[in-house]
Design a protein around this motif. Sequence first.
Motif, short mmCIF file in Angstrom:
data_model
loop_
_atom_site.label_atom_id
_atom_site.label_comp_id
_atom_site.label_asym_id
_atom_site.label_seq_id
_atom_site.Cartn_x
_atom_site.Cartn_y
_atom_site.Cartn_z
N GLU A 87 0.81 -1.22 0.00
CA GLU A 87 0.00 0.00 0.00
C GLU A 87 0.84 1.26 0.00
N GLY A 88 2.16 1.11 0.08
CA GLY A 88 3.06 2.27 0.10
C GLY A 88 3.17 2.94 1.45
N LYS A 89 2.70 2.27 2.50
CA LYS A 89 2.78 2.86 3.84
C LYS A 89 4.09 2.49 4.55
N VAL A 90 4.77 1.49 4.04
CA VAL A 90 6.08 1.07 4.54
C VAL A 90 7.01 0.99 3.34
N ASN A 91 8.28 1.31 3.52
CA ASN A 91 9.22 1.36 2.41
C ASN A 91 10.15 0.15 2.34
N CYS A 92 10.40 -0.48 3.47
CA CYS A 92 11.28 -1.65 3.50
C CYS A 92 10.86 -2.55 4.65
N VAL A 93 10.74 -3.85 4.36
CA VAL A 93 10.40 -4.85 5.39
C VAL A 93 11.51 -5.90 5.41
N ILE A 94 12.09 -6.09 6.57
CA ILE A 94 13.18 -7.05 6.75
C ILE A 94 12.62 -8.27 7.48
N GLU A 95 12.81 -9.43 6.88
CA GLU A 95 12.25 -10.64 7.46
C GLU A 95 13.00 -11.08 8.71
N CYS A 96 12.24 -11.48 9.69
CA CYS A 96 12.74 -12.22 10.85
C CYS A 96 11.95 -13.52 10.85
N ASN A 97 12.58 -14.59 10.44
CA ASN A 97 11.88 -15.85 10.16
C ASN A 97 11.45 -16.56 11.44
N PRO A 98 10.12 -16.72 11.66
CA PRO A 98 9.66 -17.39 12.89
C PRO A 98 9.53 -18.90 12.76
N LYS A 99 9.66 -19.43 11.55
CA LYS A 99 9.33 -20.84 11.31
C LYS A 99 10.53 -21.74 11.54
N THR A 100 10.99 -21.73 12.78
CA THR A 100 12.20 -22.47 13.15
C THR A 100 11.90 -23.82 13.78
N GLY A 101 10.64 -24.18 13.92
CA GLY A 101 10.25 -25.40 14.63
C GLY A 101 10.91 -26.68 14.13
N PRO A 102 10.85 -26.97 12.83
CA PRO A 102 11.45 -28.23 12.35
C PRO A 102 12.93 -28.37 12.71
N GLU A 103 13.70 -27.28 12.58
CA GLU A 103 15.12 -27.35 12.89
C GLU A 103 15.34 -27.46 14.40
N ILE A 104 14.51 -26.78 15.20
CA ILE A 104 14.62 -26.88 16.66
C ILE A 104 14.41 -28.33 17.11
N ILE A 105 13.38 -28.97 16.59
CA ILE A 105 13.10 -30.35 16.98
C ILE A 105 14.21 -31.29 16.49
#
Length: 339
Positions: A284-302
């Motif tokens: 929508e042009g309300k944010v100019n840059c989004v940096i990912e912080c990946n939450p989907k760490t479950g498989p590797e944690i297990i």
Amino acid sequence: MIHMKWSISKQFRTIMFLLLTCCLVGCGAQKGKSSQFEEDHGLIVGFSQIGAESAWRTCNTRSVQDAAAAQGVQLVYDNAEQKQENQIKAIRSFIAYQVDVIVFVPIVTDGWDNVLQEARDAGIPVLVTDRKIEVADPSLYAGFIGTDSLKEGRNAGQFVLDTFTEKRKRFEQTKEPITIVELFGTEGSSVANGRAEGFREVLASHPEFQIIYSKSGDFLRSKGYELAVEFLDMYEDIDVIFSHNDGMTLGAIEAMEERGIRPGKDIVIVTIDAQQAAIDALREGKVNCVIECNPKTGPEIIRLAERLAAGQYIPRLQYVHEEVFYETDDLSLIEPRGY
């Protein structure tokens, strides 16, 4: 080195599991579907999460719960509700039950030495995830898996640096600074510290950039709104908002729009997490840059927990893959985030 635990009967283990589950639920913990006791009495992992303050955190918890269920791992889950004392209590409960592995997301970096020593004395390996810790003896925990917060901060700083190329050139003549507001995460957390450090590292040799405001919003949308009301009252000329997470960003956008300020146009906004609402705001042009912080760490944690339970080596430090999304990208290519 992982010490061997004394053997316990299946009956004792069953009783202790049920007592621990009841205790944690009674203290406000939320029990996921993977916490149900299974007949095979297999691998048991105690997982202490800091809370459920955002869509990101909820997704992170769900990722671990789903991965545990998929592997037939019994997960004893505790929601610390943003309190370190609750986490320490939960970890001690895990130790009393003699889980096979302890996994936890530390609310803050320090204050863990004693309880981790207790885990070591009980022969239980500990895996730290998402946020890092500082202990006198690093061998008190087996390893860390999560996001690279320092890199996230650097990516944010580089975007800001590249965005203001023309204004930077004019600074030599006008001495008019590029003003930055920082919405800081939870004080004392490694994630907030890393993002702040990385951001400043990139801009350190560029005096035209000035951070005029930096306060903690505890990664909460409501506090992001409150801080935005405050800094918008304090300053008329703001060029950049650097927010440590999407929740605070969305709260700040709400406060800006109430005043007729156009987010992403009147003020450049860079945010970290990449939850769906932030990607929508980017489109929508309300944010100019989004940096990912990946939450989907479950498989590797297990997977790492299974290796630890088997007495195997795991990497001391492991980062997950992350992306950066810019306003100039083909945003139609971004898949639904799931959180």
